[in-house]
Design an enzyme around this catalytic site. Structure first.
Site, PDB file in Angstrom:
ATOM      1  N   HIS A 268      48.841  37.590  43.078  1.00 23.18           N
ATOM      2  CA  HIS A 268      47.530  37.726  42.438  1.00 23.18           C
ATOM      3  C   HIS A 268      47.346  39.155  41.897  1.00 23.18           C
ATOM      4  CE1 HIS A 268      43.145  36.723  42.075  1.00 23.18           C
ATOM      5  NE2 HIS A 268      43.032  38.037  42.217  1.00 23.18           N
ATOM      6  N   GLU A 269      47.553  40.121  42.758  1.00 19.16           N
ATOM      7  CA  GLU A 269      47.355  41.520  42.336  1.00 19.16           C
ATOM      8  C   GLU A 269      48.417  41.933  41.317  1.00 19.16           C
ATOM      9  OE1 GLU A 269      44.564  42.660  43.004  1.00 19.16           O
ATOM     10  OE2 GLU A 269      44.021  41.338  44.672  1.00 19.16           O
ATOM     11  N   HIS A 272      47.109  40.927  38.004  1.00 21.51           N
ATOM     12  CA  HIS A 272      46.179  41.953  37.497  1.00 21.51           C
ATOM     13  C   HIS A 272      46.977  43.163  36.983  1.00 21.51           C
ATOM     14  CE1 HIS A 272      42.269  40.327  38.547  1.00 21.51           C
ATOM     15  NE2 HIS A 272      42.552  40.197  39.824  1.00 21.51           N
ATOM     16  N   GLU A 298      40.853  38.190  35.586  1.00 23.03           N
ATOM     17  CA  GLU A 298      41.060  37.188  36.636  1.00 23.03           C
ATOM     18  C   GLU A 298      41.952  36.051  36.134  1.00 23.03           C
ATOM     19  OE1 GLU A 298      40.054  37.890  39.586  1.00 23.03           O
ATOM     20  OE2 GLU A 298      40.173  36.009  40.716  1.00 23.03           O
TER      21      GLU A 298
END
EC number: 3.4.17.19
Lengths: 506, 506
Positions: A268-269, A272, A298
């Site tokens: 997830h990070e 980003h 997101e």
């Protein structure tokens, strides 16, 4: 024209300098959460506050206003969505917003945020909503005051939403999320009624930390996170933070008895981070080199975490590696069981632990409640009741305590009203983008299964990352996908994956 | 008086704010050397430069001058060496220095430092003094110009020395170091002639990194470095950096086949760190809460690294632990052999690897040469020859290359002329302080052998750390020890330890 060009250069230089300070502040924040010695917190807060003051002075410098007046509606803005036009448009919009906020309000809000978070931490730990109520009440009315100071055409909520999703309108977002809810509720119900459940015990076996670190770093690097321009460290609440054009830092947390926690937060990070690393470097610190919106941000994290990272194809490539790294936990586990377990759907109380299907229901509840708080339809004192009612109705479970209910998230205590819907916008965008990527690029699953992620990343770089803020988030997605924002691709994606797993319609 | 008090408060607030920015800059520097991703360097340099400009503007703000004029010779300065008087005196001295430097000179020097270091790194790697010569020439003349702009009563060198050792005078330092040299040269000769040598193979065995980390952290904590207000990390060139009143970070480097490298650099930096942690917190960012001088700083690092850390008593406590942590390397080594090896004396070419007896000879050579460069008695082009001549004469060895000769240290390339002697002042102070501590506290060796270091640290806190900059370094030491600066205690200490090991007079 030469004069205008010179003014534009001066404007850009001023803003680039401010960005250097903002990125210093980001680093101080990263350090605070990852490195700072136990007793260093108080002075660090003072340092961040001091920088915030210097940054605010620069952002409201009347000289900025003079430059922007000269440039707006000038020949330099003739080509819509060019880097130059977007720079002038976005900076002017930010400037006009900043100068509309009275200093008294900015300071009062800043102070309320600090007290809000301190009070919230305690109130949550003690499950005491009453202790949190007065400061939340204050934050709601300061948010209202902020919205009034800035102004809006449609709804008051628009003014706040615009901080996080520039140019988005509440009524449109509401319509999209209503439609999404109408499709999610039956999906979740079908899954429940199917009676099928993955074996979650698999996820709770022993996953040694060092091996988790290894597979997380390997996967992040493989999908395209550039470790020569970034880091991965450990923290309590995973986040991504940028301190320079080649300095993007992501964090995760390890649970030796729950595999998904670190691995998927790392993906997830990294999602980003890859967005940040893919921005147009020559415009770093200026709108064309800045992410379009929180929703688009997101979309990138959720795309890599879920659509890619929880796919069968992805694990066709990584599962043999995972078996090697975790022989005790996964030695006897067929990949299909593993894949089912990382895609478990189960209504729960806590947003940050929610699966892909129920996650947006959590968001929608918050979006509905914060609109009601802002408009005054809901009094802060009635929040716990309203919260529990919605969870009972929409999720089928009732929070036993406020700590597991309306006190669970940090956002409101930090003054972030208008922020929650960007999470769902991100999920919707991610599915729209991925459908288009399939159309443009063909057999992505085949590539993932072969460990090839560069084709997708290059497509995202070009279509999503490089434009920066030249377009508002929803327009960016519409331009790429050909359709306006639409929750149908997300539902199609969820049904396509979950249908076979749960034996429901897809 | 109330007005004066108010002015004093305003002055202090201004300087405390500047200190916050300076400490942010320290953190950026720490991060650069410990954490920064490979490609992040360029932007980081820009960030540090931007902060330097903001700090310089604050340090030369004419308002500071107005406040300081009002306060100096006012009733607030009536009590010499009180916190208030010292604050006004030191800030005024710094301010007058800063405003005497033309902005053009500051900028030119700042630029020359960056070029100087970049050029030096390359010139050293390529052993090419010719490539370094032009920029060193520039740095020497900018140093001269700086000294002239600031002014001095005695020698030109005084003006530069004052940056690092406030109020010290070149002629006094020269006299002390001459005396020291006259005592060190025969000591080193006696050791050489003794023919005794420790078994250095012991130090070069396998020392696993994790165990080194463990013993280093344990020892640093045991002697008093507070890890709740500090960290220990890994870097190429060990250093200590402060970013707040409870945030002092030390670094070390590990060599798995040379034990002393990490362990003693950890103790050294912990000594610096304990000084920072022992400063008067309520005056943080102001002269009474700032270290007295670089010399006094170095006295604290060398005291813990050498006088404590290389003592027999210290290892009486730690050696059993070391044997447990390094059974393969130390299992068969009697403690006396280990103790002899960590106290090897052997003339060498490289300062940073020098032992306690020869270390100051390296410094004295640099001190002599930089005075000659500044005065013009020595031309930059003749530096390599002059360097090699001094090493041949005073150390008995001739550098085979300039890389191992006059190109070895970073200092001159970084514009630090006048800095070197503070290393020797630190060594001298450390021995003076330790003699006095023995007198005041009694059997320190007995305490060390029992793992008790708090008594000594408390004494240092009270006598050395807490006064901050209320007194110049040499006066601070004189007040504590009763005698002016004197190299005799250092020689006594060296002979007392090395005498028995090498069988020479002690």
């Amino acid at each position: 024209m030469a004069d205008l060009q010179q003014t534009f250069e001066q404007l850009c230089n001023h803003v680039r300098e401010t960005a250097k300070l903002e990125n210093i502040s980001s680093l101080l924040g990263w350090d605070e959460r990852v490195m700072l010695p136990e007793r260093g917190g108080e002075y660090r807060a003072d340092q961040i506050t001091l920088l915030a003051g210097i940054i605010h002075d620069r952002n409201t410098d009347p000289q900025l206003g003079v430059w922007l007046e000269e440039l707006s509606d000038s020949p330099l803005t003739e080509e819509p969505h060019s880097e130059t036009e977007a720079t002038i448009r976005r900076l002017r919009s930010d400037y006009l917003k900043q100068v509309k906020l009275p200093k008294r309000l900015v300071e009062e809000f800043s102070h309320a945020r600090v007290i809000g978070q301190q009070t919230w931490v305690k109130a949550r730990a003690e499950n005491n909503f009453g202790a949190f109520e007065p400061i939340l009440d204050k934050i709601v009315s300061l948010s209202r005051e902020t919205a009034e100071a800035i102004g809006y055409d449609g709804e008051q909520y628009d003014a706040l939403l615009d901080f996080y999703e520039p140019e988005a309108k509440t009524d449109q977002v509401r319509e999209v999320l209503e439609t999404l809810k109408d499709q999610l509720v039956p999906l979740v119900a079908e899954i429940k009624e199917s009676g099928r459940r993955p074996n979650m015990e698999i996820m709770k076996r022993d996953y040694p930390l060092a091996a988790q670190e290894q597979i997380g770093k390997m996967a992040a690097a493989k999908i395209g996170f550039d470790f020569t321009a970034g880091r991965l460290d450990v923290t309590h609440h995973p986040f991504c933070s940028t301190s320079g054009p080649h300095d993007c830092r992501i964090t995760t947390r390890y649970d030796e008895n729950f595999f998904p926690s670190a691995f998927f937060s790392t993906l997830h990070e990294a999602g980003h981070g890859m967005y940040e690393q893919g921005l147009n470097e020559s415009w770093f610190g200026l709108p064309p080199g800045t992410s379009a919106s929180l929703g688009v941000h997101e979309s990138q994290s959720r795309l890599w975490e879920n659509i890619v990272g929880r796919s069968y194809a992805f694990w066709s490539h990584f599962y043999p590696e995972a078996k090697k790294l975790f022989p005790a936990a996964l030695g006897d586990v067929p990949m299909s069981d593993f894949h089912f377990a990382i895609n478990e759907v189960s209504p729960s109380l806590i947003r940050v632990e929610a699966d892909e299907a129920t996650y947006n229901l959590h968001i929608i509840i918050r979006f509905e409640l914060e609109q009601a708080l802002l408009s005054g339809d809901l009094q802060v004192k009635d929040l716990p009741g309203a919260w529990n009612e919605k969870y009972t109705q929409q999720m089928g479970i009732t929070p036993p305590t406020d700590a597991d209910g309306c006190l669970q998230d940090v956002h409101w205590s930090a003054g972030l009203i208008g922020y929650f819907p960007t999470y769902s916008l991100g999920n919707i965008y991610s599915a729209q983008l991925m459908e288009q990527a399939h159309e443009d690029l063909g057999d992505l699953e085949g590539m993932f299964a072969a460990g090839e992620f560069g084709t997708l990343l290059t497509w995202l770089r070009e279509n999503v990352h490089q434009p920066g803020q030249r377009f508002p988030g929803s327009q960016l997605v519409e331009d790429v996908c050909g359709d306006p924002i639409d929750s149908a691709p997300l539902i199609r994606y969820l049904r396509a994956k979950l249908g076979p797993l749960y034996g429901i319609q897809h």
